[in-house]
Scaffold this motif. Sequence first.
Motif, PDB file in Angstrom:
ATOM      1  N   ILE A   1       0.836  -1.203   0.000  1.00 31.91           N
ATOM      2  CA  ILE A   1       0.000   0.000   0.000  1.00 31.91           C
ATOM      3  C   ILE A   1       0.871   1.254   0.000  1.00 31.91           C
ATOM      4  O   ILE A   1       1.494   1.594   0.997  1.00 31.91           O
ATOM      5  CB  ILE A   1      -0.957   0.023   1.211  1.00 31.91           C
ATOM      6  N   TYR A   2       0.903   1.934  -1.137  1.00 29.99           N
ATOM      7  CA  TYR A   2       1.575   3.235  -1.226  1.00 29.99           C
ATOM      8  C   TYR A   2       0.648   4.313  -0.667  1.00 29.99           C
ATOM      9  O   TYR A   2       1.054   5.150   0.132  1.00 29.99           O
ATOM     10  CB  TYR A   2       1.910   3.578  -2.681  1.00 29.99           C
ATOM     11  N   ASP A   3      -0.597   4.303  -1.143  1.00 32.10           N
ATOM     12  CA  ASP A   3      -1.578   5.318  -0.761  1.00 32.10           C
ATOM     13  C   ASP A   3      -2.858   4.631  -0.305  1.00 32.10           C
ATOM     14  O   ASP A   3      -3.477   3.886  -1.064  1.00 32.10           O
ATOM     15  CB  ASP A   3      -1.891   6.245  -1.942  1.00 32.10           C
ATOM     16  N   THR A   4      -3.252   4.881   0.932  1.00 29.76           N
ATOM     17  CA  THR A   4      -4.483   4.317   1.458  1.00 29.76           C
ATOM     18  C   THR A   4      -5.680   5.106   0.936  1.00 29.76           C
ATOM     19  O   THR A   4      -5.728   6.324   1.064  1.00 29.76           O
ATOM     20  CB  THR A   4      -4.478   4.344   2.997  1.00 29.76           C
ATOM     21  N   VAL A   5      -6.640   4.399   0.350  1.00 25.29           N
ATOM     22  CA  VAL A   5      -7.839   5.062  -0.176  1.00 25.29           C
ATOM     23  C   VAL A   5      -9.119   4.504   0.451  1.00 25.29           C
ATOM     24  O   VAL A   5     -10.080   5.236   0.661  1.00 25.29           O
ATOM     25  CB  VAL A   5      -7.912   4.963  -1.715  1.00 25.29           C
ATOM     26  N   LYS A   6      -9.144   3.210   0.751  1.00 22.97           N
ATOM     27  CA  LYS A   6     -10.317   2.572   1.361  1.00 22.97           C
ATOM     28  C   LYS A   6      -9.838   1.676   2.504  1.00 22.97           C
ATOM     29  O   LYS A   6      -9.676   0.455   2.314  1.00 22.97           O
ATOM     30  CB  LYS A   6     -11.097   1.775   0.316  1.00 22.97           C
ATOM     31  N   PRO A   7      -9.615   2.263   3.697  1.00 23.55           N
ATOM     32  CA  PRO A   7      -9.020   1.519   4.815  1.00 23.55           C
ATOM     33  C   PRO A   7      -9.741   0.235   5.186  1.00 23.55           C
ATOM     34  O   PRO A   7      -9.090  -0.801   5.397  1.00 23.55           O
ATOM     35  CB  PRO A   7      -9.067   2.537   5.966  1.00 23.55           C
ATOM     36  N   GLU A   8     -11.077   0.261   5.260  1.00 19.47           N
ATOM     37  CA  GLU A   8     -11.819  -0.933   5.671  1.00 19.47           C
ATOM     38  C   GLU A   8     -11.644  -2.066   4.667  1.00 19.47           C
ATOM     39  O   GLU A   8     -11.453  -3.230   5.040  1.00 19.47           O
ATOM     40  CB  GLU A   8     -13.296  -0.596   5.852  1.00 19.47           C
ATOM     41  N   LEU A   9     -11.701  -1.730   3.380  1.00 16.84           N
ATOM     42  CA  LEU A   9     -11.511  -2.736   2.336  1.00 16.84           C
ATOM     43  C   LEU A   9     -10.087  -3.274   2.376  1.00 16.84           C
ATOM     44  O   LEU A   9      -9.869  -4.493   2.263  1.00 16.84           O
ATOM     45  CB  LEU A   9     -11.819  -2.131   0.966  1.00 16.84           C
ATOM     46  N   GLU A  10      -9.123  -2.374   2.545  1.00 20.65           N
ATOM     47  CA  GLU A  10      -7.722  -2.785   2.595  1.00 20.65           C
ATOM     48  C   GLU A  10      -7.470  -3.714   3.775  1.00 20.65           C
ATOM     49  O   GLU A  10      -6.717  -4.693   3.664  1.00 20.65           O
ATOM     50  CB  GLU A  10      -6.835  -1.544   2.660  1.00 20.65           C
ATOM     51  N   ALA A  11      -8.099  -3.426   4.913  1.00 18.74           N
ATOM     52  CA  ALA A  11      -7.924  -4.266   6.095  1.00 18.74           C
ATOM     53  C   ALA A  11      -8.491  -5.661   5.854  1.00 18.74           C
ATOM     54  O   ALA A  11      -7.877  -6.674   6.228  1.00 18.74           O
ATOM     55  CB  ALA A  11      -8.600  -3.621   7.305  1.00 18.74           C
ATOM     56  N   ARG A  12      -9.665  -5.735   5.233  1.00 20.13           N
ATOM     57  CA  ARG A  12     -10.288  -7.041   4.965  1.00 20.13           C
ATOM     58  C   ARG A  12      -9.441  -7.869   4.007  1.00 20.13           C
ATOM     59  O   ARG A  12      -9.212  -9.066   4.225  1.00 20.13           O
ATOM     60  CB  ARG A  12     -11.697  -6.855   4.394  1.00 20.13           C
ATOM     61  N   ILE A  13      -8.988  -7.217   2.936  1.00 21.72           N
ATOM     62  CA  ILE A  13      -8.180  -7.930   1.937  1.00 21.72           C
ATOM     63  C   ILE A  13      -6.845  -8.370   2.535  1.00 21.72           C
ATOM     64  O   ILE A  13      -6.379  -9.493   2.299  1.00 21.72           O
ATOM     65  CB  ILE A  13      -7.942  -7.033   0.709  1.00 21.72           C
ATOM     66  N   ALA A  14      -6.223  -7.496   3.338  1.00 22.23           N
ATOM     67  CA  ALA A  14      -4.904  -7.793   3.909  1.00 22.23           C
ATOM     68  C   ALA A  14      -4.926  -9.042   4.780  1.00 22.23           C
ATOM     69  O   ALA A  14      -3.926  -9.752   4.899  1.00 22.23           O
ATOM     70  CB  ALA A  14      -4.398  -6.604   4.712  1.00 22.23           C
ATOM     71  N   GLN A  15      -6.070  -9.322   5.399  1.00 22.02           N
ATOM     72  CA  GLN A  15      -6.180 -10.491   6.266  1.00 22.02           C
ATOM     73  C   GLN A  15      -6.389 -11.783   5.479  1.00 22.02           C
ATOM     74  O   GLN A  15      -6.236 -12.876   6.023  1.00 22.02           O
ATOM     75  CB  GLN A  15      -7.335 -10.308   7.257  1.00 22.02           C
ATOM     76  N   LYS A  16      -6.712 -11.659   4.175  1.00 18.67           N
ATOM     77  CA  LYS A  16      -7.026 -12.839   3.375  1.00 18.67           C
ATOM     78  C   LYS A  16      -5.903 -13.226   2.422  1.00 18.67           C
ATOM     79  O   LYS A  16      -5.902 -14.336   1.894  1.00 18.67           O
ATOM     80  CB  LYS A  16      -8.311 -12.584   2.579  1.00 18.67           C
ATOM     81  N   ILE A  17      -4.971 -12.291   2.193  1.00 18.17           N
ATOM     82  CA  ILE A  17      -3.899 -12.567   1.245  1.00 18.17           C
ATOM     83  C   ILE A  17      -2.639 -13.029   1.976  1.00 18.17           C
ATOM     84  O   ILE A  17      -2.643 -13.242   3.184  1.00 18.17           O
ATOM     85  CB  ILE A  17      -3.618 -11.348   0.355  1.00 18.17           C
ATOM     86  N   ASP A  18      -1.537 -13.161   1.243  1.00 15.30           N
ATOM     87  CA  ASP A  18      -0.339 -13.789   1.792  1.00 15.30           C
ATOM     88  C   ASP A  18       0.653 -12.825   2.421  1.00 15.30           C
ATOM     89  O   ASP A  18       1.559 -13.257   3.151  1.00 15.30           O
ATOM     90  CB  ASP A  18       0.361 -14.572   0.675  1.00 15.30           C
TER      91      ASP A  18
END
Length: 253
Positions: free
Chosen positions: A75-92
Amino acid sequence: GQCSKLFPNEYQYKVKAPYGGGWKNFIPLIGWLFFVWYHLIKLWGKYKVIHACNIENCMASYPLKFFGKKIVLDIYDTVKPELEARIAQKIDGLILPSDMRLKQIGISKENCKHYLEVENVPFFNPAVKRKIIVDFPVKIHLAYVGVMQREIRGIENVVELVKNDDRFLFEVAGTGDGLDEELRQAAKECSRIKYYGKVDYGKAFQIESDADFILAMYYLKAKVHEYASPNKYYAALYLGKPVITTKGTLVGK
């Protein structure tokens, strides 16, 4: 942007999508998604991990996780924190430029499969001569190099300051948010304002090297700026230049 020479295994999406274009960039973005999918499928057997920079690229590549590919979100630039948090927990894996950004997107290291902090340090060109401040010249030389945004980077305020105070010289390079024409006009009206438009990395670094102060303001009317991690900060450290910035931001702290 486009480079005249491609690196090995580099594929460029040669469609213009200007900074600050907003909805005008919607069609280029759709084209970009198909461009990414095409190459990911075409090169299927040549990679195991996808390094996706920012959430839009991660979303584009996320379906491939179900076909065995590993995905790292940088993540260079945060635009959608809630979405980023959800995705970050599901990826590697998750990469951020500062541990402070964990608070911004509302996630902890423990919630990530793998987490890595990689600070936003630019490539430094040793050929650029570092001019350390010993004494102020006749004019106090200010410089801003980067993406331009109205009302939240301080550019317009500094232009007005310089117009009304002949102690200052202001050099600006970059583009965005329709400020280009205003800066060209300001440069015509005031000989102590120089606007270069979009420049390459070497020229950008030289402009910062020649300055007395590097401008890196991030007004907090844009909430995401509280966590801004600009490479201007590291460029200033390398060049031995003081930074004019905003209290309450990561750089300010």
